[in-house]
Design an enzyme around this catalytic site. Structure first.
Site, PDB file in Angstrom:
ATOM      1  NE  ARG A  46     132.020  -3.212  83.810  1.00 28.53           N
ATOM      2  CZ  ARG A  46     131.452  -4.213  83.138  1.00 28.53           C
ATOM      3  NH1 ARG A  46     130.729  -3.942  82.066  1.00 28.53           N
ATOM      4  NH2 ARG A  46     131.605  -5.465  83.523  1.00 28.53           N
ATOM      5  CE  LYS A 136     127.242   6.772  96.102  1.00 26.42           C
ATOM      6  NZ  LYS A 136     127.205   7.275  94.714  1.00 26.42           N
ATOM      7  CD  GLU A 178     124.844  10.383  96.892  1.00 24.96           C
ATOM      8  OE1 GLU A 178     125.541   9.349  96.941  1.00 24.96           O
ATOM      9  OE2 GLU A 178     124.637  11.003  95.843  1.00 24.96           O
ATOM     10  CE  LYS A 220     128.004  12.007  96.071  1.00 26.75           C
ATOM     11  NZ  LYS A 220     129.001  11.218  95.365  1.00 26.75           N
TER      12      LYS A 220
HETATM   13  P1  13P Z   1     126.935  12.882  90.237  1.00 28.29           P
HETATM   14  O1  13P Z   1     127.968  13.898  90.660  1.00 28.29           O
HETATM   15  O2  13P Z   1     127.015  12.505  88.794  1.00 28.29           O
HETATM   16  O3  13P Z   1     125.553  13.262  90.703  1.00 28.29           O
HETATM   17  O4  13P Z   1     127.306  11.529  90.987  1.00 28.29           O
HETATM   18  C1  13P Z   1     127.620  11.574  92.312  1.00 28.29           C
HETATM   19  C2  13P Z   1     127.193  10.332  92.955  1.00 28.29           C
HETATM   20  O5  13P Z   1     127.996   9.603  93.488  1.00 28.29           O
HETATM   21  C3  13P Z   1     125.764  10.002  92.970  1.00 28.29           C
HETATM   22  O6  13P Z   1     125.513   8.968  93.871  1.00 28.29           O
END
Ligand code: 13P
Length: 341
Positions: A46, A136, A178, A220
């Site tokens: 990772r 996030k 998000e 987001k």
């Molecule tokens: P994806 O662009 O693969 O949807 O991932 C973005 C992300 O951070 C989801 O929480």
């Protein structure tokens, strides 16, 4: 809270031709990605994989920020430089995923609530010391044919997002909010627009009630798109028009940037959709990307966990960053997928 500082960070992340790499896959999610290339999901693999991404030449031209996972924020490059420091020295702002994942919402079959508020204030202080300047939190909203999502399910998630965002701003960290309406399912584009509209309306009402400064956050969202199993798929222009119409109605102009998730779209579709939206003219906010799979899937396919493929993997990663950088200003064309710009 210093709104000017938060606003400066948010604007730097979505500066011209820039967006975000979401490299914040949790343990189980990165394992799924490694399984696909038959690579053991060890801590060293990772670390090495993220190092390949973060040391790719020239990506700072198109990455304003990178979202890290807790483990990654504590890891370093092979020569011992903490990843957050390495990124910051390249002019890429380090961020951190702080949610604890989506769990079933009690008494609401089929719906989820994101956990992670307990102890968040203390964790944010530590993350800031480790170099994170933005965070996030992902809420997951699923559409079904009948009655999901419920208004309560949306409200519960919006409330958690707003509590998280307020705690971030208190700690001097820019929150990325998000609320993801999933692409899974057979719903139409119209239904996705209706649900996304309702979600955004409730999310911004909660953010406002929690005194979150819109100038110091980023949104987001998902794009407005038909479900993957819907027989009638919309074309690029329809997706771009519906998404911009929906966001124009519900996202305050004070928000500096919209950074879309890719949500399972192919790398090419995610770039083409972003391009189509930026071609529609100027918008009140920067229209940018915060892609996970759409930036990384081609890189993983090129790397396959082998040292001899690192150069090719980094070339592939730069290319996707560059193409999305062009999509930020509406200058991408699908022909560039075969003939490099
Ligand atoms: P994806 O662009 O693969 O949807 O991932 C973005 C992300 O951070 C989801 O929480």
């Amino acid at each position: 809270m210093n709104i000017d500082e938060l606003s400066a960070v948010a604007k730097a992340i979505v500066a011209e031709q820039k967006g975000i790499l979401a490299a914040d896959e949790s343990g189980p999610t990165i394992k799924k990605r490694f399984d696909a290339i038959k690579l053991e999901c060890s801590e060293e693999n990772r670390r090495r994989y993220r190092e390949i991404l973060f040391t790719t030449a020239c990506v700072e031209a198109h990455l304003g920020g990178v979202i890290l996972y807790d483990e990654t924020l504590r890891q370093s490059s092979t020569d011992g430089k903490p990843f957050a420091e390495l990124l910051a020295q390249r002019g890429i702002i380090p961020g951190i995923k702080v949610d604890g994942g989506a769990k079933p919402l009690a008494l609401h079959a089929g719906e989820k609530i994101t956990e992670g508020l307990d102890g968040l204030r203390e964790r944010l202080l530590e993350y800031r010391q480790l170099g994170a300047r933005f965070a996030k939190w992902r809420a997951v909203i699923e559409i079904d044919q009948l009655d999901l999502p419920s208004t309560y399910g949306i409200r519960a998630n919006a409330h958690a997002l707003a509590r998280y965002a307020a705690l971030c701003q208190e700690a001097g960290i820019v929150p990325i909010v998000e609320p993801e309406v999933l692409m899974d399912g057979s719903h139409s584009l119209e239904r996705c627009e209706a649900v996304t509209s309702q979600v955004l309306e409730i999310v911004f009402a909660e953010l406002d009630a929690h005194r979150v400064a819109f100038e110091g956050m980023l949104l987001k969202p998902n794009m407005v798109i038909a479900g993957l199993k819907c027989a009638q798929q919309a074309d690029m222009q329809q997706v771009a028009a519906a998404t911009m119409r929906c966001l124009a109605r519900y996202v305050p102009a004070a928000v500096p940037g919209i950074v879309f998730l890719s949500g399972g779209q192919s790398a090419q579709d995610a770039t083409a959709h972003l391009n189509a939206m930026n071609q529609l003219g100027s918008h009140p906010w920067q229209v940018s990307f915060s892609y996970g799979r759409a930036l990384q899937a081609p890189v993983l396919a090129a790397w396959k966990g082998l040292e001899q493929n690192v150069a090719e993997a980094q070339k592939t990663f730069f290319r996707r960053c560059h193409l999305n950088g062009l999509a930020r200003i509406g200058k991408y064309h699908s022909a560039m997928e075969v003939t490099p710009p």
